[in-house]
Design an enzyme around this catalytic site. Structure first.
Site, short mmCIF file in Angstrom:
data_model
loop_
_atom_site.label_atom_id
_atom_site.label_comp_id
_atom_site.label_asym_id
_atom_site.label_seq_id
_atom_site.Cartn_x
_atom_site.Cartn_y
_atom_site.Cartn_z
N LYS A 32 0.70 -1.25 0.03
CA LYS A 32 -0.06 0.04 0.00
C LYS A 32 0.93 1.27 0.05
CE LYS A 32 -0.53 -0.14 5.10
NZ LYS A 32 -1.57 -0.08 6.18
N GLY A 71 -9.88 -7.08 -8.44
CA GLY A 71 -10.73 -7.67 -7.48
C GLY A 71 -11.02 -7.00 -6.10
N HIS A 131 -18.07 -12.71 6.23
CA HIS A 131 -16.51 -12.59 5.79
C HIS A 131 -15.64 -12.52 7.17
CE1 HIS A 131 -17.79 -11.80 1.81
NE2 HIS A 131 -16.75 -12.38 1.41
N LYS A 135 -11.97 -7.79 6.69
CA LYS A 135 -12.76 -7.50 5.48
C LYS A 135 -13.22 -5.77 5.79
CE LYS A 135 -15.78 -8.28 1.75
NZ LYS A 135 -14.79 -7.76 0.59
#
Length: 235
Positions: A32, A71, A131, A135
């Site tokens: 990142k 994605g 999830h 997430k």
């Protein structure tokens, strides 16, 4: 095929293993905070980064003529801008909320069921997704795609809402974050007399990662335009 991984979290690491096992080279692994890199050393890029980084990653690829598969979810307010740039640059781009073969079959099954239930107003539809706790977005991109599939094929619904629906024409999506769950999605149609439920359960991340690599292989073969997993899988 030389692959750039934009985002090197758990999904990026799983994609790397599968890509190498299929004979590809991972030439970039961008986390990142990495900004000083040359994307043009790659034949194709796979983006599983953060919502805040995805659009910048995608535009960098398109501006430099590198096909890109994304994605990452949670950035779709800029999706139309990415599409416009792809067309302007005559680039190649695939976005999918989920790359799993099973999930993409599930998407199509969901649409068929929604259409079948369109005239049965006594059934109310609800959705649930589960999830892992890391997430960031809720509901998941997969859940949103499923809700949109219902809305497009069933005139009884025109919107979705997180947790609780405020109208009869809105689909409630319950989003749960539990442990290390890779992803579970269910759609339920319930009436006073019975219920119909369809569900997809991911057992691990392998299916998502394999689908992303397959999409990158497909996109890198002299494709231009904006595509989906339906194109890749011929669904």
């Amino acid at each position: 095929m030389k692959i750039a991984l934009l985002g090197y979290g758990r999904m990026g690491q799983t994609i790397e293993k599968i890509a190498i096992s299929r004979g590809h080279d991972v030439v970039l692994k961008i986390d990142k905070d990495d900004t000083d890199y040359d994307i043009t050393v790659a034949d194709v890029a796979i983006d599983f980064s953060l919502p805040s980084a995805a659009y910048g990653n995608i535009t960098n690829c398109l501006n430099n003529g590198v096909p890109v598969v994304s994605g990452t979810t949670g950035w779709l307010e800029k999706y139309d801008d990415a599409i416009a740039l792809c067309k302007e640059k005559n680039g190649a781009f695939i976005y999918a909320s989920n790359f799993s073969l099973g999930v993409n079959i599930f998407f199509e099954l969901n649409k068929v069921l929604a259409k079948m239930m369109g005239n049965l107003k006594e059934y109310n539809v609800t959705m649930e997704e589960i999830h892992h706790t890391k997430k960031l977005d809720a509901p998941s991109g997969t859940a949103i795609t499923l809700a949109e599939g219902v809305i497009e094929n069933n005139s009884n619904y025109n919107a979705w809402e997180l947790d609780t629906a405020n109208s009869e024409t809105s689909i409630p999506i319950v989003a749960k974050r539990i442990g290390d769950v890779p992803g579970t999605h269910s759609i339920n149609y319930a009436s006073e007399v019975d219920s119909i439920n369809i569900e997809h359960v991911a057992h691990n991340r392998q299916g998502f990662a394999l689908g992303a690599v397959v999409a990158a292989e497909w996109l890198s073969k002299d494709k231009t335009g904006v595509f989906s997993m339906k194109d890749v899988l011929g669904l």
